[in-house]
Scaffold this active site. Structure first.
Site, PDB file in Angstrom:
ATOM      1  N   PHE A  65      61.170 -36.419  33.274  1.00  0.00           N
ATOM      2  CA  PHE A  65      59.853 -35.818  33.491  1.00  0.00           C
ATOM      3  C   PHE A  65      59.843 -35.124  34.847  1.00  0.00           C
ATOM      4  CE2 PHE A  65      59.185 -39.163  30.491  1.00  0.00           C
ATOM      5  CZ  PHE A  65      58.150 -38.755  29.676  1.00  0.00           C
TER       6      PHE A  65
ATOM      7  N   THR B 118      64.131 -39.853  28.752  1.00  0.00           N
ATOM      8  CA  THR B 118      63.428 -38.584  28.940  1.00  0.00           C
ATOM      9  C   THR B 118      63.237 -38.346  30.433  1.00  0.00           C
ATOM     10  OG1 THR B 118      62.346 -38.714  26.807  1.00  0.00           O
ATOM     11  CG2 THR B 118      61.326 -37.271  28.418  1.00  0.00           C
TER      12      THR B 118
END
Ligand code: PEP
Ligand code: MN
Length: 636
Positions: free
Chosen positions: A539, A537
C-alpha cells in the site's frame, strides 16, 4: 473478579459500585475496552458474587481463577499496550530496544545510541547499576551512568531503560530514566517490586533465572497491585542443565504467557544465549513465536566491553538483524515500531500535523477505499499506529484522491501492488492524474483470508459464500472441499462481512480478514484459508505535497515517457546504473489518448546522498519526456 458494566451505565451507579467494593476491602481499577467497560476488583476477602451482580449498572461478574489477577487475561481480554513517551509496546507492533550491557562512558553510550537508532531501535538500554555475579567485576557507574543515559536520551530522542537494584534508588532514578528494569536476579525481590510499583514509570520485569511462569506473573502482579500501570514482561532465558549457552531461552513461554496475560512480552536473546552469533537466529525465533519486541546488547567494539562483550552484537550484525525483522513482520501481520517524530533515519511515519485537517483537535483523518474493516483499513492501522487517527471509508480509489486533494483528509492509503495478482493499475493511473498528490510512505501487509459467519452458524449450515471475486479465487482450494457451496461474487471483502452482519442469515458466509469479523461482531469459522500463503499487498500512503515530506527517504518513485525512437528507454535506464541507483520496479502503462505509447513507473532505492538522486533525475529530465517525481519516502 471482573465486573462487566452495562454499556450506558450512569456515572453515579459506577461510583456506587466502586464504593461498595472498596468498603469490602477490594482494590478497584477501571479498564475501558473497545467493546465494554469493566471494573477489576482484587482483594483478600471472598464475597458472594450475587451481591455485586444485583447492583445497578452491572451486566455480569466473572471470577478470576488464577492467583495473579490484574495481570491475567481474564481481567483484560485485549492486549495491553505500554506507552513510553511516543513509543508504544504491545498490540501488533515489534519494538526493538538496544544498547550496551553497561554504561561505560558518555562518549561510548552516545556512539552506541546513534548506531542502534540508525538501524531502527526505538529505545536505549544500558546498566548503571550492574548486579554482577562476581564482586570484583565492573559494577557500573551508578548515578553518573544515569546522567549519561539522560543526556544521551535527550540528544537522540531514544527513551531509556535501565536496571534498578535497590528500593532506596527509586526517587533518585526517576529523574533520569523512562523505564525501570527489574533484573532476573531481583524478580522476586518483593520489597523492590513494591517500591517501584507506585513510581509512575513503566517497568520491564525480567524472568528470574529459575522462575516458573506463574512465579513470574505473580511478580508482575506485585508491581500492578502496587500501582504500576505499564508492565512489560521480558523472557531472558532460564537455568537448565545445558551449558553450551549461558541460559536456555524458554521460547514456549511466549505463547504461554500471551495466553495467560494481557501484558506485552519482549525477549532478551543476548542474556538467553550469551554468544554473539547465536543472538540473531534466536531473536528471529522469538519474534516468530509472538514476542512484542526484543532487548539486545550492541557494542561498537565488543571485545573491549566492560561487561557481556561476548554476547554483544557488532553494529553490522544488529543492522542485518533489524532488516531481517523488518522482512519478517508482514508474515506475522505486525509492523516494526519506528520513532514517530518523522525527523529520524528509518522513520516511515510522516510528521503528523493536525492543523486545518478539519478533524477534531488532535485527530488526523486518513481515507481508504472500501467498507470499514477492509484490507486497506487494516493497512492504515498498521502504518499509522498512533492515537487520534480516524479512518474514513470512501467508495472508490478516486474518492480517496479527491478527499486528500481537497484537504478533507490529510492522508490516503491505497493498494498499489499484490504479490500474486500484480499491480493495481487504476491507482497507478490515478497517481498520474493527480499531480498535486505525492507518495509519503508505504506499508506491506499479508493477506490472510478467513471464513466468516454469524456467531451461531456451524460449518454444516453454510451453503452460500460471498466475497470479492479475487478473494474467492484465492481460496479456491478450500472452497473446492465444499463443492455444494454457492460462490457469490461481492463488491468487496469487508462489504461481504457487513452484508452478513446486516442479514444475519445462518446459511451465509463471507471471506475477509479475521479483524473484519471482529469489527462486525461476526465469527471466524476457519482462518488462513487462502491457497497460497505468500499473499502480500503493498500500500502507498498519499498526501498533498506539503504533507508528504519525510526525513531520510530511501525510496523514490518516478514516472516518465520516452521519445518514440530506438534505444530511448535504454538511455534512461542507463542513468540509474551510472549513478548506482538500484531499480526496484519498472512498470509500463498505456498513455490515455495516445494509443501504443507508454508511461514508465520506476521505483529506485536511494542511498544517503540526495545529491546523487537529484543529479540522476536532472539528467533523466534531459532524455525522458514528462518526467514526474511521485514521491520520496521510507520503504517498509
Ligand atoms: C542486563 O540486562 O544487563 C542483565 C543483567 O540482565 P538479566 O537480569 O536478565 O541477567
Ligand atoms: Mn548484560
Amino acid at each position: 473478579m471482573v465486573i462487566v458494566l452495562e454499556r450506558n451505565i450512569k456515572d453515579h451507579d459506577k461510583e456506587r459500585i466502586r464504593e461498595f467494593l472498596t468498603a469490602k476491602g477490594f482494590q478497584v481499577r477501571e479498564i475501558a475496552g473497545e467493546e465494554e467497560t469493566i471494573l477489576g476488583a482484587v482483594g483478600h476477602l471472598t464475597i458472594d458474587f450475587r451481591e455485586v451482580e444485583t447492583l445497578e449498572g452491572v451486566q455480569r461478574v466473572i471470577p478470576i481463577s488464577k492467583p495473579y489477577k490484574l495481570a491475567s487475561r481474564e481481567m483484560k481480554q485485549a492486549d495491553s499496550v505500554v506507552s513510553v513517551g511516543k513509543i508504544k509496546i504491545g498490540g501488533r507492533r515489534i519494538a526493538v530496544i538496544a544498547g550496551p550491557c553497561s554504561v561505560e562512558s558518555y562518549d561510548l553510550l552516545l556512539e552506541t545510541a546513534l548506531i542502534v537508532k540508525q538501524s531502527g531501535a526505538v529505545m536505549l538500554r544500558g546498566g548503571a547499576f550492574k548486579p554482577r555475579t562476581s564482586p570484583y567485576a565492573f559494577q557500573g557507574l551508578g548515578e553518573e551512568g544515569l546522567r549519561h543515559l539522560r543526556d544521551v536520551s535527550d540528544l537522540t530522542g531514544l527513551p531509556v531503560v535501565t536496571e534498578i537494584v535497590s528500593p532506596s534508588h527509586v526517587d533518585m532514578m526517576c529523574d533520569y530514566i523512562d523505564v525501570f528494569q527489574i533484573g532476573a536476579r531481583n524478580m522476586q525481590n518483593f520489597e523492590l517490586l513494591k517500591a517501584v510499583g507506585p513510581s509512575g514509570k513503566a517497568v520491564m520485569l525480567k524472568r528470574g533465572l529459575s522462575a516458573t511462569i506463574e512465579e513470574w506473573l505473580m511478580a508482575a502482579e506485585y508491581l500492578l497491585a502496587h500501582g504500576a500501570e505499564d508492565v512489560i514482561l521480558c523472557e531472558r532465558g532460564i537455568r537448565t542443565f545445558e551449558t553450551y549457552t549461558r541460559n536456555s531461552l524458554d521460547i514456549s513461554s511466549i505463547p504461554v504467557v500471551k495466553k495467560l496475560s494481557h501484558l506485552p512480552v519482549i525477549v532478551d536473546p543476548s542474556h538467553a544465549t550469551g554468544i554473539r552469533n547465536k543472538v540473531p537466529p534466536v531473536a528471529l525465533a522469538a519474534i516468530a513465536a509472538g514476542a512484542d519486541g526484543l532487548i539486545i546488547e550492541v557494542h561498537p567494539r565488543p571485545e573491549k566491553a566492560l561487561s557481556d562483550g561476548p554476547q554483544s552484537l557488532y553494529p553490522e550484525q544488529f543492522e542485518k538483524l533489524m532488516r531481517d525483522i523488518q522482512a519478517m513482520s508482514p508474515v506475522l501481520e505486525k509492523e516494526v515500531t519506528k520513532l514517530p517524530d518523522g525527523s529520524e533515519p528509518r522513520t516511515v511515519f510522516p510528521t503528523i500535523d493536525t492543523s486545518g485537517s478539519g478533524a477534531e483537535p488532535g485527530n488526523v483523518e486518513v481515507a481508504f477505499q472500501g467498507e470499514l474493516g477492509a484490507y486497506s483499513e487494516i493497512a492504515l492501522g498498521r502504518y499509522f499506529q498512533a492515537d487520534g487517527i480516524v479512518s474514513r471509508p470512501c467508495p472508490s480509489f478516486r474518492d480517496v484522491f479527491e478527499a486528500v486533494l481537497t484537504g478533507n483528509v490529510r492522508y490516503g492509503v491505497l493498494p498499489i501492488e499484490n504479490s500474486l495478482a500484480g499491480s493495481i493499475h487504476e491507482n497507478y493511473d490515478l497517481l498520474l492524474q493527480y499531480p498535486d498528490i505525492h507518495i509519503a510512505g508505504e506499508t506491506k501487509i499479508r493477506i490472510i483470508h478467513s471464513l466468516i459467519t454469524a456467531p451461531k452458524t456451524t460449518l454444516e449450515q453454510v451453503h452460500v459464500v460471498r466475497s470479492h471475486p479475487q478473494a474467492l479465487s484465492q481460496c479456491a482450494r478450500f472452497l473446492d472441499q465444499h463443492p455444494d457451496w454457492e460462490r457469490v461474487p461481492f463488491y468487496d471483502t469487508s462489504g461481504s462481512v457487513a452484508y452478513l452482519a446486516e442479514k444475519g442469515n445462518p446459511g451465509d458466509a463471507a471471506i475477509a480478514h479475521s479483524e473484519t469479523a471482529r469489527r462486525y461482531g461476526m465469527k471466524v469459522l476457519a482462518e488462513g484459508i487462502e491457497t497460497n500463503p505468500q499473499n502480500y499487498t503493498r500500500f502507498v500512503i498519499i498526501a498533498r505535497e506539503e504533507n508528504a515530506a519525510v526525513a531520510a527517504p530511501d525510496l523514490v518513485s518516478i514516472v516518465f515517457s520516452t521519445p518514440n525512437e530506438a534505444g530511448s528507454l535504454f538511455t534512461c535506464l542507463q542513468l540509474f546504473a551510472k549513478h548506482q541507483l538500484n531499480m526496484k520496479k519498472l512498470e509500463s502503462r498505456p498513455i490515455h489518448g495516445r494509443p501504443w505509447q507508454y508511461m514508465f513507473y520506476v521505483d529506485l532505492e536511494i542511498g544517503n546522498d540526495l545529491d546523487v538522486v537529484n543529479r540522476c533525475l536532472g539528467e533523466l529530465g534531459e532524455v525522458a519526456l514528462d518526467l514526474r517525481l511521485l514521491g520520496m519516502y521510507r520503504s517498509s
